[in-house]
Write an enzyme that holds these catalytic residues in place. Structure first.
Site, PDB file in Angstrom:
ATOM      1  CG  HIS A  58       6.902   2.260  60.531  1.00 49.47           C
ATOM      2  ND1 HIS A  58       7.124   2.047  59.194  1.00 49.47           N
ATOM      3  CD2 HIS A  58       7.784   3.217  60.906  1.00 49.47           C
ATOM      4  CE1 HIS A  58       8.088   2.840  58.783  1.00 49.47           C
ATOM      5  NE2 HIS A  58       8.507   3.568  59.798  1.00 49.47           N
TER       6      HIS A  58
HETATM    7  C1  T46 Z   1      10.742   5.129  58.201  1.00 54.65           C
HETATM    8  C2  T46 Z   1      10.256   5.544  56.868  1.00 54.65           C
HETATM    9  C3  T46 Z   1      10.271   7.019  56.671  1.00 54.65           C
HETATM   10  C4  T46 Z   1      16.564  -2.283  56.442  1.00 54.65           C
HETATM   11  O1  T46 Z   1      16.945  -3.458  56.408  1.00 54.65           O
HETATM   12  N1  T46 Z   1      17.398  -1.291  56.868  1.00 54.65           N
HETATM   13  C5  T46 Z   1      17.021   0.011  56.919  1.00 54.65           C
HETATM   14  O2  T46 Z   1      17.824   0.880  57.316  1.00 54.65           O
HETATM   15  C6  T46 Z   1      15.684   0.348  56.516  1.00 54.65           C
HETATM   16  C7  T46 Z   1      15.207   1.790  56.569  1.00 54.65           C
HETATM   17  C8  T46 Z   1      14.854  -0.640  56.080  1.00 54.65           C
HETATM   18  N2  T46 Z   1      15.286  -1.941  56.031  1.00 54.65           N
HETATM   19  C9  T46 Z   1      14.409  -2.980  55.507  1.00 54.65           C
HETATM   20  C10 T46 Z   1      13.179  -3.270  56.366  1.00 54.65           C
HETATM   21  C11 T46 Z   1      12.169  -3.747  55.359  1.00 54.65           C
HETATM   22  O3  T46 Z   1      12.312  -5.122  55.144  1.00 54.65           O
HETATM   23  O4  T46 Z   1      13.882  -2.529  54.256  1.00 54.65           O
HETATM   24  C12 T46 Z   1      12.563  -3.006  54.066  1.00 54.65           C
HETATM   25  C13 T46 Z   1      11.627  -1.882  53.707  1.00 54.65           C
HETATM   26  O5  T46 Z   1      11.470  -1.032  54.860  1.00 54.65           O
HETATM   27  P1  T46 Z   1      10.073  -0.418  55.298  1.00 54.65           P
HETATM   28  O6  T46 Z   1       8.960  -1.280  54.843  1.00 54.65           O
HETATM   29  O7  T46 Z   1      10.147  -0.113  56.764  1.00 54.65           O
HETATM   30  O8  T46 Z   1      10.046   0.934  54.443  1.00 54.65           O
HETATM   31  P2  T46 Z   1       9.134   2.213  54.707  1.00 54.65           P
HETATM   32  O9  T46 Z   1       9.311   3.101  53.541  1.00 54.65           O
HETATM   33  O10 T46 Z   1       7.743   1.822  55.072  1.00 54.65           O
HETATM   34  O11 T46 Z   1       9.792   2.916  55.999  1.00 54.65           O
HETATM   35  C14 T46 Z   1      11.064   3.495  55.892  1.00 54.65           C
HETATM   36  C15 T46 Z   1      11.894   3.171  57.145  1.00 54.65           C
HETATM   37  O12 T46 Z   1      11.982   1.748  57.316  1.00 54.65           O
HETATM   38  C16 T46 Z   1      11.269   3.756  58.385  1.00 54.65           C
HETATM   39  O13 T46 Z   1      12.192   3.686  59.457  1.00 54.65           O
HETATM   40  O14 T46 Z   1      10.586   5.848  59.183  1.00 54.65           O
HETATM   41  O15 T46 Z   1      10.934   4.907  55.768  1.00 54.65           O
END
Ligand code: T46
Length: 142
Positions: A58
């Site tokens: 993303h």
């Molecule tokens: C990024 C990279 C480096 C929340 O509810 N609150 C939060 O503060 C975050 C970070 C995530 N979430 C929820 C959203 C999703 O349902 O946690 C779940 C997993 O997040 P995501 O799939 O976006 O995880 P990554 O590792 O792909 O990305 C994360 C961060 O979301 C993103 O901002 O830049 O780490």
């Protein structure tokens, strides 16, 4: 160690570091000093036991973040829509800026990898662009 960042909206952040050998290290980040914004949120990612784990895929519209690998290692891939850069994250004292409009993915996590991210804003689902074609369209219009 990473020396140059060639993609847009990124950069290198160096943390202050005290080597108190043999009694450990002390590593410091300060909001609006070596961390170039006011920190509103942090999160960490651990238990990266799946060797095929893939994260990220993303870009953010506005959120600013700095990503650190505070234990172990992983591969960070950055793409500003024109240039791409692969960074092997191994040094806990070096952070990489994940600015807006920067597609990023993370993979090849060591089993002991712990990722720490500091952000300038609270979590907002609407700030994420999770479709690569949409990301390419977005960077052309903004
Ligand atoms: C990024 C990279 C480096 C929340 O509810 N609150 C939060 O503060 C975050 C970070 C995530 N979430 C929820 C959203 C999703 O349902 O946690 C779940 C997993 O997040 P995501 O799939 O976006 O995880 P990554 O590792 O792909 O990305 C994360 C961060 O979301 C993103 O901002 O830049 O780490």
């Amino acid at each position: 160690m990473i020396k140059n960042i060639k993609v847009k909206n990124s950069g290198i952040v160096k943390l202050q570091f005290f080597d108190d050998f043999p009694d450990g290290n002390l590593v410091i980040g300060e909001s609006e000093r070596n961390i170039p914004f006011k920190i509103k949120r942090f999160y960490f990612i651990d238990y990266l036991f799946n060797p095929k784990a893939n994260r990220g895929f993303h870009a953010h519209k506005k959120t600013e973040q700095i990503i650190f690998c505070i234990n172990g290692s992983f591969e960070l891939n950055l793409d500003d829509g024109h240039d791409k850069q692969k960074i092997v994250m191994t040094d806990p004292h070096i952070g990489i800026r994940l600015g807006p409009k920067l597609w990023h993915t993370m993979k090849k996590f060591s089993r002991d990898c712990v990722i720490l991210v500091v952000a300038n804003d609270f979590y907002k689902k609407s700030d994420y662009i999770r479709d690569y074609q949409e990301f390419l369209r977005y960077i052309k219009t903004k």
